[in-house]
Design a protein around this motif. Structure first.
Motif: not given
Length: 216
Positions: A5, A7, A29, A31, A58, A76, A88-89, A132-133, A180
């Motif tokens: 993941t 961001n 995943l 963001t 995302a 998401s 992923s959110s 995700g974040d 995250d």
């Protein structure tokens, strides 16, 4: 299965691509994804809603076959890979304003409402990976979120029977824990590590990337 993941903070460059490829994940995943994002050898599914101009909330990138699914929340993205659903959110940060995406007067309410929307669409989940974040540490000092928001996320993880191997990893800011995360089915063997988001001493994002190795 190796799952990452990150961001991206809406940025994209050859250095961002290199970091993602060097981590050698099967699934990412992502963001705050720049619409120019493209990874050789990966299919990329982005959320429909924009977080900002040319920036999607995302995305899910996979180098194994996947089927995209409707977004379970504005912030998401969701895809099905084999027998597992990947989500992923982005969850609300402390200064996020109430509106169409984040609903509620207080930060804890905005987080709880977003999490409840996700629970409605992810439960019963079967095999689920959610990351995700989340804008919350899961223990220790809370810097980006709120105690009430953390409680809502923790409750959701329990209801979805998920464990979070990233929970004790450090944030890019010294003294803080990651906001995250990657959550996998409880009881699944998993290990996690942080990947510094730097290139030649320059930050590629204000978030580091995180990678989980799991038996999924």
């Amino acid at each position: 299965m190796r799952i990452g993941t990150w961001n991206l903070a809406g940025r994209w460059s050859a250095a961002h691509r290199a970091l993602l490829l060097d981590a050698d994940c099967d699934v990412w995943l992502l963001t705050e994804v720049n619409e120019q994002t493209s990874l050789p050898g990966y299919a990329l599914h982005l959320s429909q809603s924009l977080a900002a101009r040319r920036r999607r909330w995302a995305g899910v990138a996979s180098r194994v076959p996947m089927a995209s699914s409707p977004d379970p929340h504005h912030a998401s993205a969701q895809a099905r890979i084999g027998a597992t659903t990947y989500v992923s959110s982005v969850l609300p940060w402390r200064s996020a304003r109430s509106g169409p995406v984040w609903v509620g007067d207080r930060h804890a309410d905005r987080t709880s409402n977003a999490v409840d929307d996700l629970l409605l669409r992810l439960r019963p989940a079967g095999s689920l990976v959610w990351g995700g974040d989340w804008n919350h540490a899961l223990s220790g000092r809370e810097y980006a979120g709120s105690a009430g928001g953390r409680a809502a996320i923790t409750r959701a993880l329990g209801e979805l029977d998920l464990a979070v191997p990233t929970a004790e990893l450090p944030h890019a800011i010294d003294g803080l824990l990651s906001i995250d995360h990657i959550a996998v089915p409880a009881g699944t063997a998993a290990s996690a590590r942080r990947v510094s988001a730097e290139h030649h001493g320059k930050r590629l994002s204000d978030h580091d990337a995180y990678v989980v190795e799991t038996d999924l």
